[in-house]
Design an enzyme around this catalytic site. Structure first.
Site, PDB file in Angstrom:
ATOM      1  N   ARG A 186      51.053  43.283  62.326  1.00 49.05           N
ATOM      2  CA  ARG A 186      49.696  43.751  62.690  1.00 49.05           C
ATOM      3  C   ARG A 186      48.845  44.171  61.501  1.00 49.05           C
ATOM      4  NH1 ARG A 186      52.277  46.079  67.280  1.00 49.05           N
ATOM      5  NH2 ARG A 186      51.858  44.756  69.085  1.00 49.05           N
ATOM      6  N   LYS A 236      36.580  36.705  54.789  1.00 50.25           N
ATOM      7  CA  LYS A 236      36.950  35.658  55.754  1.00 50.25           C
ATOM      8  C   LYS A 236      38.283  35.076  55.305  1.00 50.25           C
ATOM      9  CE  LYS A 236      32.644  33.522  57.368  1.00 50.25           C
ATOM     10  NZ  LYS A 236      31.908  32.245  57.329  1.00 50.25           N
ATOM     11  N   GLU A 238      28.834  26.311  44.728  1.00 53.30           N
ATOM     12  CA  GLU A 238      28.644  27.541  45.517  1.00 53.30           C
ATOM     13  C   GLU A 238      27.686  28.517  44.806  1.00 53.30           C
ATOM     14  OE1 GLU A 238      29.509  27.871  48.606  1.00 53.30           O
ATOM     15  OE2 GLU A 238      31.494  27.031  49.009  1.00 53.30           O
ATOM     16  N   LYS A 269      26.430  37.815  47.889  1.00 58.09           N
ATOM     17  CA  LYS A 269      27.334  37.782  49.044  1.00 58.09           C
ATOM     18  C   LYS A 269      27.608  39.200  49.547  1.00 58.09           C
ATOM     19  CE  LYS A 269      31.269  35.372  50.937  1.00 58.09           C
ATOM     20  NZ  LYS A 269      32.314  34.377  50.790  1.00 58.09           N
ATOM     21  N   GLU A 321      29.165  37.675  60.849  1.00 59.13           N
ATOM     22  CA  GLU A 321      28.353  36.459  60.954  1.00 59.13           C
ATOM     23  C   GLU A 321      27.639  36.298  62.300  1.00 59.13           C
ATOM     24  OE1 GLU A 321      30.108  33.111  58.762  1.00 59.13           O
ATOM     25  OE2 GLU A 321      29.276  31.823  60.302  1.00 59.13           O
ATOM     26  N   ARG A 344      24.545  36.474  57.814  1.00 61.33           N
ATOM     27  CA  ARG A 344      25.649  35.834  57.081  1.00 61.33           C
ATOM     28  C   ARG A 344      25.696  34.322  57.297  1.00 61.33           C
ATOM     29  NH1 ARG A 344      31.852  38.031  56.055  1.00 61.33           N
ATOM     30  NH2 ARG A 344      32.386  36.338  54.644  1.00 61.33           N
ATOM     31  N   ASN A 399      26.212  29.751  54.966  1.00 64.20           N
ATOM     32  CA  ASN A 399      26.782  28.454  55.337  1.00 64.20           C
ATOM     33  C   ASN A 399      25.840  27.299  55.002  1.00 64.20           C
ATOM     34  OD1 ASN A 399      29.086  29.639  56.405  1.00 64.20           O
ATOM     35  ND2 ASN A 399      28.113  29.966  58.393  1.00 64.20           N
ATOM     36  N   HIS A 434      27.154  23.865  54.657  1.00 63.43           N
ATOM     37  CA  HIS A 434      28.563  23.862  55.054  1.00 63.43           C
ATOM     38  C   HIS A 434      28.850  23.137  56.367  1.00 63.43           C
ATOM     39  CE1 HIS A 434      29.060  26.493  51.701  1.00 63.43           C
ATOM     40  NE2 HIS A 434      30.342  26.658  51.942  1.00 63.43           N
ATOM     41  N   HIS A 460      31.943  20.731  55.895  1.00 68.64           N
ATOM     42  CA  HIS A 460      33.237  20.784  56.579  1.00 68.64           C
ATOM     43  C   HIS A 460      33.553  19.421  57.192  1.00 68.64           C
ATOM     44  CE1 HIS A 460      33.261  25.451  56.983  1.00 68.64           C
ATOM     45  NE2 HIS A 460      33.466  25.026  55.772  1.00 68.64           N
ATOM     46  N   HIS A 510      36.069  20.904  48.449  1.00 68.81           N
ATOM     47  CA  HIS A 510      35.131  21.715  49.230  1.00 68.81           C
ATOM     48  C   HIS A 510      33.753  21.787  48.538  1.00 68.81           C
ATOM     49  CE1 HIS A 510      33.814  24.915  51.915  1.00 68.81           C
ATOM     50  NE2 HIS A 510      33.416  25.594  50.851  1.00 68.81           N
TER      51      HIS A 510
HETATM   52  N1  LIG Z   1      36.949  32.488  52.791  1.00 68.77           N
HETATM   53  C1  LIG Z   1      35.772  32.119  52.350  1.00 68.77           C
HETATM   54  O1  LIG Z   1      34.772  32.836  52.472  1.00 68.77           O
HETATM   55  C2  LIG Z   1      35.631  30.786  51.674  1.00 68.77           C
HETATM   56  C3  LIG Z   1      34.443  30.450  51.018  1.00 68.77           C
HETATM   57  C4  LIG Z   1      34.364  29.233  50.341  1.00 68.77           C
HETATM   58  C5  LIG Z   1      35.463  28.367  50.332  1.00 68.77           C
HETATM   59  N2  LIG Z   1      36.601  28.723  50.989  1.00 68.77           N
HETATM   60  C6  LIG Z   1      37.773  27.830  50.984  1.00 68.77           C
HETATM   61  O2  LIG Z   1      38.279  27.754  49.664  1.00 68.77           O
HETATM   62  C7  LIG Z   1      39.049  26.563  49.559  1.00 68.77           C
HETATM   63  C8  LIG Z   1      38.764  25.896  48.231  1.00 68.77           C
HETATM   64  O3  LIG Z   1      39.103  26.787  47.202  1.00 68.77           O
HETATM   65  P1  LIG Z   1      39.281  26.273  45.703  1.00 68.77           P
HETATM   66  O4  LIG Z   1      38.185  25.357  45.354  1.00 68.77           O
HETATM   67  O5  LIG Z   1      39.506  27.474  44.867  1.00 68.77           O
HETATM   68  O6  LIG Z   1      40.571  25.340  45.792  1.00 68.77           O
HETATM   69  P2  LIG Z   1      42.132  25.569  45.528  1.00 68.77           P
HETATM   70  O7  LIG Z   1      42.569  26.895  45.956  1.00 68.77           O
HETATM   71  O8  LIG Z   1      42.807  24.380  46.102  1.00 68.77           O
HETATM   72  O9  LIG Z   1      42.246  25.460  43.946  1.00 68.77           O
HETATM   73  C9  LIG Z   1      41.909  24.244  43.333  1.00 68.77           C
HETATM   74  C10 LIG Z   1      43.033  23.708  42.448  1.00 68.77           C
HETATM   75  O10 LIG Z   1      43.021  24.410  41.214  1.00 68.77           O
HETATM   76  C11 LIG Z   1      44.316  24.931  40.917  1.00 68.77           C
HETATM   77  N3  LIG Z   1      44.083  26.182  40.202  1.00 68.77           N
HETATM   78  C12 LIG Z   1      43.657  27.354  40.704  1.00 68.77           C
HETATM   79  N4  LIG Z   1      43.399  28.223  39.718  1.00 68.77           N
HETATM   80  C13 LIG Z   1      43.710  27.600  38.563  1.00 68.77           C
HETATM   81  C14 LIG Z   1      43.648  27.977  37.192  1.00 68.77           C
HETATM   82  N5  LIG Z   1      43.177  29.160  36.793  1.00 68.77           N
HETATM   83  N6  LIG Z   1      44.067  27.072  36.282  1.00 68.77           N
HETATM   84  C15 LIG Z   1      44.514  25.843  36.650  1.00 68.77           C
HETATM   85  N7  LIG Z   1      44.549  25.416  37.915  1.00 68.77           N
HETATM   86  C16 LIG Z   1      44.161  26.292  38.867  1.00 68.77           C
HETATM   87  C17 LIG Z   1      44.982  25.081  42.250  1.00 68.77           C
HETATM   88  O11 LIG Z   1      46.382  25.053  42.113  1.00 68.77           O
HETATM   89  C18 LIG Z   1      44.440  23.864  43.011  1.00 68.77           C
HETATM   90  O12 LIG Z   1      45.181  22.721  42.673  1.00 68.77           O
HETATM   91  C19 LIG Z   1      38.684  25.693  50.748  1.00 68.77           C
HETATM   92  O13 LIG Z   1      39.740  25.671  51.670  1.00 68.77           O
HETATM   93  C20 LIG Z   1      37.479  26.407  51.354  1.00 68.77           C
HETATM   94  O14 LIG Z   1      37.371  26.229  52.734  1.00 68.77           O
HETATM   95  C21 LIG Z   1      36.707  29.900  51.644  1.00 68.77           C
END
Ligand SMILES: NC(=O)c1ccc[n+]([C@@H]2O[C@H](COP(=O)([O-])OP(=O)(O)OC[C@H]3O[C@@H](n4cnc5c(N)ncnc54)[C@H](O)[C@@H]3O)[C@@H](O)[C@H]2O)c1
Length: 342
Positions: free
Chosen positions: A108, A130, A172, A214, A224, A228, A232, A235, A239, A249
């Site tokens: 929980r 999120k 972003e 943000k 949201e 908020r 998006n 987005h 998506h 992404h």
């Molecule tokens: N929760 C939210 O508010 C929110 C907002 C925007 C995006 N997202 C989500 O985030 C995700 C994308 O995140 P991302 O772009 O960080 O991708 P990711 O987490 O897949 O990282 C990208 C790649 O970089 C590598 N990596 C990470 N840090 C590194 C570093 N310092 N050095 C070398 N390699 C490194 C990872 O292993 C991976 O292969 C999506 O699923 C998206 O939906 C969430």
């Protein structure tokens, strides 16, 4: 170092921009901490957290899944994690989304924090509370709103990040500027080349500006219901594009923002000149701005998006650079507009 506090009804979250990840122990509560990271982070940075039990997850969007959650829960049981255990996610958006969700539901809810390691997660994914996973091919279908105790954004970690991933993060930042801050947008038009050079002053300034935007939105509307939604921007299309094409992404967000800007112009909200400024800036940073996915294919997937409401969807549009509006539109009308754009 700059510190931003995100205040919501339930919790406060502290974002440390420019902190060294090797100082993370200073932020952990007494007691057991379990680390969740992905394979790349473990290879590159595992030496800095050898003293902790670690759960390593796989790479890529396909691992933002129930199967990964199941692996994490099994490992937490194995490590005898209890309600006093702290979860530290070290990674990009995928690790943060999954680790935050796992921590939020295990027994929980355990307290959790992040070391955010990609530009995209520093400016967006790791902040705002999120957390979630994909389900049956649909993005972020299962999730919670729950704030991390802290997020550490260490700009030096971006030196090991692939350039394509870095550019995905720039999308972003451009989004934050396009919806809320025209002077940040102009700054990016002048300084976009510096981002790839990883000038720490500029990176930390951009992370600070994006997180500040943000933070103020999340403080007003954590769950949201209104304001908020504007985060998006791009987005709804993104998506869908991510699901269909498997692109990153941030790349999908880039194309999604251009589509949303063109729709804003078509509906008479935004000038064509401003559409072109947005598209040019994205293109100059090396991001994709077009897709050959057909509107009907996009709409089919879009109908399963969380932003759907009956036969309509809430689209985020712009009426000028630095100002977003939410606009409810019927699918049939959207299909016609998209067909005209293509
Ligand atoms: N929760 C939210 O508010 C929110 C907002 C925007 C995006 N997202 C989500 O985030 C995700 C994308 O995140 P991302 O772009 O960080 O991708 P990711 O987490 O897949 O990282 C990208 C790649 O970089 C590598 N990596 C990470 N840090 C590194 C570093 N310092 N050095 C070398 N390699 C490194 C990872 O292993 C991976 O292969 C999506 O699923 C998206 O939906 C969430």
């Amino acid at each position: 170092m700059r510190i931003i506090e995100i205040k919501t009804k339930g919790a406060n979250s502290l974002i440390y921009i420019g902190e060294d990840m090797r100082n993370v122990s200073n932020y952990l509560p007494p007691g057991k901490t379990v680390i969740i990271c992905d394979e790349n982070i473990y290879k590159l940075y595992g030496q800095y957290f050898q003293q902790f039990p670690v759960i390593i997850i796989g790479l890529g969007e396909k691992n933002k899944s129930i199967d990964t959650l199941s692996l994490i829960f099994r490992k937490l049981l194995e490590y005898e994690a209890d309600r006093s255990t702290f979860i530290l996610g070290i990674g990009g958006g995928i690790v943060c989304d999954v680790a935050g969700f796992a921590a939020s539901v295990y027994m929980r809810g355990l307290k959790f924090g992040f070391v955010s390691t990609t530009l995209l997660s520093q400016v967006d994914a790791s902040v705002g509370g999120k957390n979630g996973v994909n389900f049956m091919g649909y993005k972020n279908m299962l999730g919670v709103f729950n704030q991390p105790e802290f997020v550490i954004c260490d700009s030096k970690m971006l030196e090991t990040l692939d350039k394509r991933e870095l550019r995905a993060g720039i999308a972003e930042i451009i989004k934050a500027a396009a919806i809320f801050d025209s002077s940040l947008f102009s700054y990016l038009e002048k300084n976009y080349r510096e981002i790839e050079l990883l000038n720490p002053g500029i990176i930390e300034y951009l992370v600070y500006k994006s997180v500040s935007i943000k933070a103020s939105v999340v403080a007003q509307d954590e769950r949201e219901h209104g304001e908020r939604r504007k985060l998006n921007f791009g987005h709804t299309f993104a998506h869908t594009l991510e699901n269909i094409t498997g692109m990153l992404h941030g790349e999908a967000v880039s194309i999604g923002m251009v589509l949303a800007s063109k729709l804003s112009a078509k509906l008479g909200f935004l000038t064509k000149e401003n559409v072109s400024r947005i598209s040019c800036l994205l293109e100059k940073t090396g991001l994709p701005v077009e897709t050959d996915i057909k509107p009907e294919d996009m709409l089919d997937t879009m109908k399963k998006d969380k932003k759907r409401e009956g036969n309509s969807v809430h689209l985020v549009l712009l009426d000028k650079i630095g100002h977003a509006i939410s606009h409810k539109i019927e699918y049939q009308h959207l299909k016609q507009l998209l067909n005209d754009l293509y």
